[in-house]
Design an enzyme around this catalytic site. Structure first.
Site, mmCIF file in Angstrom:
data_model
loop_
_atom_site.group_PDB
_atom_site.id
_atom_site.type_symbol
_atom_site.label_atom_id
_atom_site.label_comp_id
_atom_site.label_asym_id
_atom_site.label_seq_id
_atom_site.Cartn_x
_atom_site.Cartn_y
_atom_site.Cartn_z
ATOM 1 N N PHE A 113 12.097 -17.107 12.351
ATOM 2 C CA PHE A 113 11.146 -16.017 12.196
ATOM 3 C C PHE A 113 11.462 -15.284 10.896
ATOM 4 O O PHE A 113 12.623 -14.969 10.618
ATOM 5 C CB PHE A 113 11.232 -15.067 13.386
ATOM 6 N N ASP A 184 18.754 -16.563 18.058
ATOM 7 C CA ASP A 184 17.640 -15.669 18.349
ATOM 8 C C ASP A 184 16.853 -16.290 19.502
ATOM 9 O O ASP A 184 16.317 -17.394 19.380
ATOM 10 C CB ASP A 184 16.755 -15.511 17.108
ATOM 11 N N TYR A 209 9.629 -8.056 25.081
ATOM 12 C CA TYR A 209 8.190 -7.794 25.277
ATOM 13 C C TYR A 209 7.365 -9.075 25.354
ATOM 14 O O TYR A 209 6.171 -9.014 25.623
ATOM 15 C CB TYR A 209 7.641 -6.878 24.183
ATOM 16 N N LYS A 210 7.992 -10.225 25.161
ATOM 17 C CA LYS A 210 7.260 -11.482 25.240
ATOM 18 C C LYS A 210 7.336 -12.021 26.681
ATOM 19 O O LYS A 210 6.702 -11.482 27.572
ATOM 20 C CB LYS A 210 7.822 -12.482 24.226
ATOM 21 N N ARG A 356 -1.883 -20.592 18.311
ATOM 22 C CA ARG A 356 -0.780 -20.632 19.288
ATOM 23 C C ARG A 356 -1.286 -20.302 20.684
ATOM 24 O O ARG A 356 -2.106 -19.392 20.863
ATOM 25 C CB ARG A 356 0.304 -19.609 18.943
#
Length: 397
Positions: A113, A184, A209-210, A356
């Site tokens: 990322f 990560d 939060y995912k 996605r």
């Protein structure tokens, strides 16, 4: 045996929506509003500042950290919550570099990322000791782990393609070369089984939060392996990482173990919402979750390729090489995604051309997959994306 029909009922899912974007922001757990209301009314409202002791607010980061730790294979007492993912990346990377003072290479890959790379680049510049951020192709990562490398900074699941790295193998390769690892877990915590302890990971970070459904801006977490916990130096010497915060000593003394990785005041309301979300996981077997995820992602791939030939699969076909998302390449992917969203199928887009789709068995089932493909086929076959309204870029894609 996990009952995924039952877990689906634990989420608020708007009528008429197929939500395939839990890899970016999980939906609202039905229990979260009541938990937040109770925290607001019964704790903040009635206890006021005494809530730090009476309601246990000060201990929330460790308690909630242990709940997250169970899902990522961490030893008890070695995960703590707080701050943002970028801050936790910075903390872990700074600590790891100091443990390898004679080396100057931070190794990562182009699938990482970008903000992880930004933090690494900024830290290297700040240290001003000749550190180099070396970025290679994901497939070439293992061959570039040499005795020059201080730290391998790796996102386990590629945020664009869903490609899954082999944590155990890469960690072993790093250790054999004398390097450390920072993993990560932003796209793997809650998406698939993770075994930090079994893999021998040194440090790990992630957001909540995912796939963990903690809500927008939910706090991040950091893991430090037991062998490093008492001597990894916290470069961010925050008040709550001090051994005795309320002694108000003029000089910093690091707390014990993972406590030293705390920085600022715990986000009490956000942690309350996350704690409610984590209740969902009490009845979830991670192996069953992974099996169901692979079934649903395989179905999605099969159906999209059969009905939408203009979309190019970029997610690995091999089940053991993908996370819990499926990505397709299409030159007009942004517009196509907006057309899908307008018709009740929510995924997202990543530049330059990636559509996605997060496949989350906690609340996505086979009927959702088939409906999503029906709408996607309609959009592609009719060129319904070819509308100026769908080309206008919003701030968040």
């Amino acid at each position: 045996m996990t009952d995924f029909a039952a877990t689906k009922r634990l989420f608020h899912l708007p009528e008429g929506i197929v939500y395939l974007d839990g890899n970016s922001l999980g939906p609202l757990p039905r229990a979260a509003p009541a938990r937040l209301e109770g925290t607001l009314r019964d704790e903040w409202g009635e206890m006021l500042i005494t809530g730090w002791n009476r309601a246990g607010w000060m201990d929330q980061p460790r308690r909630t950290g242990d709940r997250v730790g169970r899902l990522i294979g961490a030893e008890a007492g070695h995960v703590v919550m707080g701050d943002t993912l970028s801050i936790k990346v910075w903390q872990a990377l700074a600590a790891a570099l100091e443990l390898r003072p004679d080396r100057r290479v931070i190794l990562s890959d182009s699938g990482n990322f970008p903000s992880d790379l930004y933090m690494a680049e900024g830290l290297a510049g700040l240290l001003d000791k000749g550190h180099e951020l070396r970025v290679v192709e994901p497939e070439a990562l293992a061959e570039h782990i040499t005795d020059e490398v201080a730290v391998a900074l790796i996102t386990e699941v590629d945020y664009r393609t869903g490609r899954l790295h082999d944590m155990r193998a890469l960690t072993a390769k790093a250790h054999a070369a004398g390097a450390l690892t920072v993993w990560d877990l932003a796209h793997s915590a809650g998406a698939l089984p993770v075994d930090l302890s079994g893999a021998g990971a040194d440090f790990a970070v992630g957001c909540t939060y995912k796939y963990l459904n903690g809500g927008p801006g939910a706090p991040a977490f950091i893991y430090v392996a037991p062998r490093h916990a008492d001597h990894a130096r916290p470069a961010l010497s925050g008040w709550l990482g001090h051994a005795a915060p309320f002694a108000f000593e003029p000089r910093y003394r690091a707390g014990d173990g993972i406590e030293r990785m705390r920085v600022g005041t715990p986000p009490v309301l956000a942690l309350a919402a996350l704690d409610a979300a984590l209740d969902v996981w009490d009845g979830v077997d991670m192996a069953a979750l992974r099996a169901r995820s692979l079934e649903l992602t395989a179905l999605f791939i099969e159906e999209v390729e059969a009905r939408c030939p203009r979309l190019q699969l970029v997610t690995p076909r091999a089940p053991d090489r993908r996370g819990s998302q499926v990505s397709f390449r299409f030159a007009e992917g942004y517009a196509a995604m907006q057309a899908l969203i307008a018709r009740g199928v929510i995924g997202d887009f990543r530049a330059p051309d990636i559509m996605r789709f997060g496949i989350t068995p906690l609340y996505i089932d086979e009927a959702d997959i088939r409906r999503a493909v029906d709408v996607l086929a309609e959009v592609m076959e009719g060129d319904l994306w070819d509308d100026p309204a769908y080309r206008a870029r919003a701030a968040v894609t």
